[in-house]
Design a protein around this motif. Structure first.
Motif, PDB file in Angstrom:
ATOM      1  N   VAL A 105       0.839  -1.201   0.000  1.00  0.00           N
ATOM      2  CA  VAL A 105       0.000   0.000   0.000  1.00  0.00           C
ATOM      3  C   VAL A 105       0.873   1.250   0.000  1.00  0.00           C
ATOM      4  N   SER A 106       1.895   1.254   0.859  1.00  0.00           N
ATOM      5  CA  SER A 106       2.783   2.416   0.933  1.00  0.00           C
ATOM      6  C   SER A 106       3.464   2.676  -0.395  1.00  0.00           C
ATOM      7  N   SER A 107       3.955   1.609  -1.049  1.00  0.00           N
ATOM      8  CA  SER A 107       4.623   1.755  -2.344  1.00  0.00           C
ATOM      9  C   SER A 107       3.659   2.303  -3.401  1.00  0.00           C
ATOM     10  N   SER A 108       2.424   1.774  -3.412  1.00  0.00           N
ATOM     11  CA  SER A 108       1.443   2.222  -4.401  1.00  0.00           C
ATOM     12  C   SER A 108       1.078   3.686  -4.196  1.00  0.00           C
ATOM     13  N   LEU A 109       0.923   4.092  -2.931  1.00  0.00           N
ATOM     14  CA  LEU A 109       0.605   5.487  -2.635  1.00  0.00           C
ATOM     15  C   LEU A 109       1.734   6.411  -3.067  1.00  0.00           C
ATOM     16  N   ASN A 110       2.971   5.985  -2.791  1.00  0.00           N
ATOM     17  CA  ASN A 110       4.130   6.815  -3.156  1.00  0.00           C
ATOM     18  C   ASN A 110       4.263   6.971  -4.664  1.00  0.00           C
ATOM     19  N   GLN A 111       3.783   5.971  -5.414  1.00  0.00           N
ATOM     20  CA  GLN A 111       3.853   6.036  -6.868  1.00  0.00           C
ATOM     21  C   GLN A 111       2.642   6.734  -7.483  1.00  0.00           C
ATOM     22  N   GLY A 112       1.724   7.193  -6.624  1.00  0.00           N
ATOM     23  CA  GLY A 112       0.566   7.920  -7.108  1.00  0.00           C
ATOM     24  C   GLY A 112      -0.488   7.055  -7.772  1.00  0.00           C
ATOM     25  N   GLU A 113      -0.515   5.780  -7.443  1.00  0.00           N
ATOM     26  CA  GLU A 113      -1.478   4.873  -8.071  1.00  0.00           C
ATOM     27  C   GLU A 113      -2.903   5.220  -7.639  1.00  0.00           C
ATOM     28  N   GLN A 114      -3.836   5.078  -8.582  1.00  0.00           N
ATOM     29  CA  GLN A 114      -5.249   5.298  -8.315  1.00  0.00           C
ATOM     30  C   GLN A 114      -5.982   3.947  -8.247  1.00  0.00           C
ATOM     31  N   GLY A 115      -7.058   3.891  -7.512  1.00  0.00           N
ATOM     32  CA  GLY A 115      -7.854   2.674  -7.452  1.00  0.00           C
ATOM     33  C   GLY A 115      -7.150   1.514  -6.768  1.00  0.00           C
ATOM     34  N   LEU A 127      -7.594   0.152  -3.809  1.00  0.00           N
ATOM     35  CA  LEU A 127      -8.452  -0.791  -3.096  1.00  0.00           C
ATOM     36  C   LEU A 127      -9.009  -1.863  -4.026  1.00  0.00           C
ATOM     37  N   ASN A 128      -9.500  -1.443  -5.176  1.00  0.00           N
ATOM     38  CA  ASN A 128     -10.076  -2.412  -6.120  1.00  0.00           C
ATOM     39  C   ASN A 128      -9.034  -3.429  -6.579  1.00  0.00           C
ATOM     40  N   ARG A 129      -7.815  -2.947  -6.864  1.00  0.00           N
ATOM     41  CA  ARG A 129      -6.762  -3.861  -7.308  1.00  0.00           C
ATOM     42  C   ARG A 129      -6.407  -4.864  -6.221  1.00  0.00           C
ATOM     43  N   LEU A 130      -6.271  -4.379  -4.991  1.00  0.00           N
ATOM     44  CA  LEU A 130      -5.865  -5.273  -3.901  1.00  0.00           C
ATOM     45  C   LEU A 130      -6.966  -6.276  -3.564  1.00  0.00           C
ATOM     46  N   ILE A 131      -8.232  -5.836  -3.620  1.00  0.00           N
ATOM     47  CA  ILE A 131      -9.332  -6.761  -3.353  1.00  0.00           C
ATOM     48  C   ILE A 131      -9.363  -7.853  -4.421  1.00  0.00           C
ATOM     49  N   THR A 132      -9.130  -7.468  -5.678  1.00  0.00           N
ATOM     50  CA  THR A 132      -9.087  -8.458  -6.763  1.00  0.00           C
ATOM     51  C   THR A 132      -7.969  -9.470  -6.539  1.00  0.00           C
ATOM     52  N   ASP A 133      -6.767  -8.964  -6.195  1.00  0.00           N
ATOM     53  CA  ASP A 133      -5.636  -9.863  -5.932  1.00  0.00           C
ATOM     54  C   ASP A 133      -5.933 -10.765  -4.738  1.00  0.00           C
ATOM     55  N   PHE A 134      -6.541 -10.181  -3.703  1.00  0.00           N
ATOM     56  CA  PHE A 134      -6.848 -10.925  -2.484  1.00  0.00           C
ATOM     57  C   PHE A 134      -7.821 -12.070  -2.786  1.00  0.00           C
ATOM     58  N   GLU A 135      -8.890 -11.774  -3.519  1.00  0.00           N
ATOM     59  CA  GLU A 135      -9.875 -12.811  -3.844  1.00  0.00           C
ATOM     60  C   GLU A 135      -9.275 -13.882  -4.752  1.00  0.00           C
TER      61      GLU A 135
END
Length: 476
Positions: free
Chosen positions: A408-418, A420-428
């Motif tokens: 999450v920290s890496s994604s935020l630092n890179q300015g990624e959008q969306g 939550l949706n990506r992580l939920i997809t990976d998690f499922e």
């Protein structure tokens, strides 16, 4: 992909396997007798062989012996009736991967085939690519990162710092880095700086002139000169005494050193690979390790995961170590039961891969039968099992949560959008894949374990494209 071979004189058994393997998109061939399969072996090699034990003419055990002579790394699964358990023992003694009792559950058979395929693919890739010594095995994501790092560094001469707990295989990684570097034709010299007394370590590293000190009757070349043009591996670098840290820094800075008692500079063209189980940043903060030397060594860092962080590799590693011990002892390899493997996955493994290797050697010598269950393990492994299981669960929980925080920290630092949706997809996706692996592909059981209905699971599989992924992977 090499095919799976089915050898059985019973046409109905061959038909069942043909239908099941076709459904799973697994390439296969069937044979009605052992001689027919052996004749085909002249033209190609199978990925796995599933053979009946009792057939007219040559039996499955004879086929097993001949296969092991020609293709020692091909897993052979022997099918046997419940009344043939003595034959099953003979099969294990002959090197069979597993036995499949008749009548068998088709899903269980496919699961067994896939397990053998996964393990065999790892061994074949290692041999084919010739890029890692066989002891460096692993399908876990953390180990794949290590393998990728070794590949990327093959054309580099940069200093490398390898970190990881004791027993994780740091020297094996160092040797692999050397073997696939441009220095491979030059020496690889290893020294454990913590194992040599301080008063001898300087001479060990840099050599000495004759008469440099009492007992120095001849000139002696140190490890730097021995490794000239090649790689010098400094294990447990965190324990190096302060004055030697200064001398090492000087060599890394200007490329020259002096033997003990010497006055002429000696040029050094050596690649340094250092390793430690300690936290060097903390030792720098405590004034126990030079910060400038730390930055010189820490050009590229490779972290070797603990065995607790790659528990899915325990079946593969244990199989390899049991085979290795069997070769050394000149006996038939033993095997762990599924219950024993699950038990081993729950241990804390403070000694990491080295501890697992030692256990496999103990089992090869001391376990009474060819099939090793939990009751056959040494008492010092079984006694702390309850507390270690609790600790292991705690470590696993902490590890995945920490990994999520970093992602999450890496994604935020890179300015990624969306995010939550990506992580939920990976998690499922991970939950579904692991549940299906655990149940051998049985969707009803997988849905129950996940707390969903079957329709929900089916919809999720379609949404995530898992059916397509499965088809693609099977056809690879």
């Amino acid at each position: 992909m090499k095919p799976v071979w089915i050898v059985d004189d019973d046409r109905s058994i061959r038909w069942v396997f043909e239908k099941a393997l076709t459904r799973e998109n697994i390439a296969h061939k069937t044979f009605s007798s052992a001689p027919e399969a052996l004749e085909a072996l002249e033209e190609e090699q199978p990925q796995i062989v599933i053979s009946d034990i009792r057939m007219p003419g040559q039996s499955g055990l004879i086929l097993l012996d001949k296969l092991k002579e020609r293709c020692p790394h091909v897993p052979v699964i022997i099918m046997t009736a419940y009344s043939d358990l003595e034959s099953a023992v003979s099969a294990f003694q002959g090197g069979a991967y597993e036995y499949l009792p008749k009548p068998f559950d088709v899903d269980h058979a496919i699961e067994l085939i896939r397990r053998a395929m996964n393990e065999n693919a790892t061994f074949e890739n290692m041999a084919m690519e010739d890029n890692l010594p066989p002891e460096i095995l692993g399908q876990a994501p953390a180990m794949q990162e290590v393998f990728r790092a070794i590949g990327r560094l093959s054309q580099s001469n940069a200093s490398v710092l390898i970190t990881g707990e004791s027993g994780t295989g740091k020297e094996l990684v160092a040797r692999a880095l050397h073997r696939h570097s441009q220095r491979a034709h030059k020496p690889f010299i290893a020294i454990n700086t913590a194992a040599i007394p301080k008063e001898l370590l300087e001479s060990e590293l840099f050599g000495h002139e004759r008469g440099a000190f009492t007992g120095a009757n001849t000139l002696r070349k140190g490890r730097f000169e021995q490794a000239e043009g090649g790689t010098l591996f400094l294990d447990e670098i965190g324990d190096m005494p302060a004055d030697l840290q200064t001398r090492l820094l000087r060599v890394l800075s200007d490329g020259h050193f002096y033997r003990v008692g010497g006055h002429s500079p000696i040029a050094s063209h050596v690649r340094i690979i250092a390793a430690t189980h300690q936290n060097l940043e903390q030792r720098v903060n405590e004034g126990l390790f030079r910060e400038d030397l730390y930055h010189r060594l820490n050009v590229i860092r490779i972290r070797i995961p603990s065995l607790r962080d790659r528990r899915e590799d325990i079946p593969l590693l244990s199989r390899y170590f049991l085979q290795k011990s069997a070769r050394e002892l000149q006996v038939e390899p033993k095997r762990f039961t599924d219950n024993a493997i699950q038990f081993l996955k729950g241990l804390a493994w403070r000694g990491n891969v080295r501890q697992l290797e030692n256990l496999c050697h103990w089992v090869s010598v001391m376990a009474p039968g060819m099939s090793v269950d939990v009751s056959d393990l040494p008492e010092d492994i079984k006694t702390p099992a309850i507390s270690e299981q609790t600790e292991a669960n705690s470590v696993l929980s902490h590890n995945w949560q920490s990994a999520l925080e970093r992602e999450v920290s890496s994604s935020l630092n890179q300015g990624e959008q969306g995010i939550l949706n990506r992580l939920i997809t990976d998690f499922e996706r991970i939950l579904i894949e692991q549940a299906l692996i655990h149940t051998g592909g049985k969707k009803v059981e997988a849905a129950q374990l996940l707390g969903w209905g079957r329709n929900t699971l089916t919809r999720k599989i379609q949404e995530l494209g898992l059916e397509e992924d499965k088809s693609t992977n099977n056809g690879a």
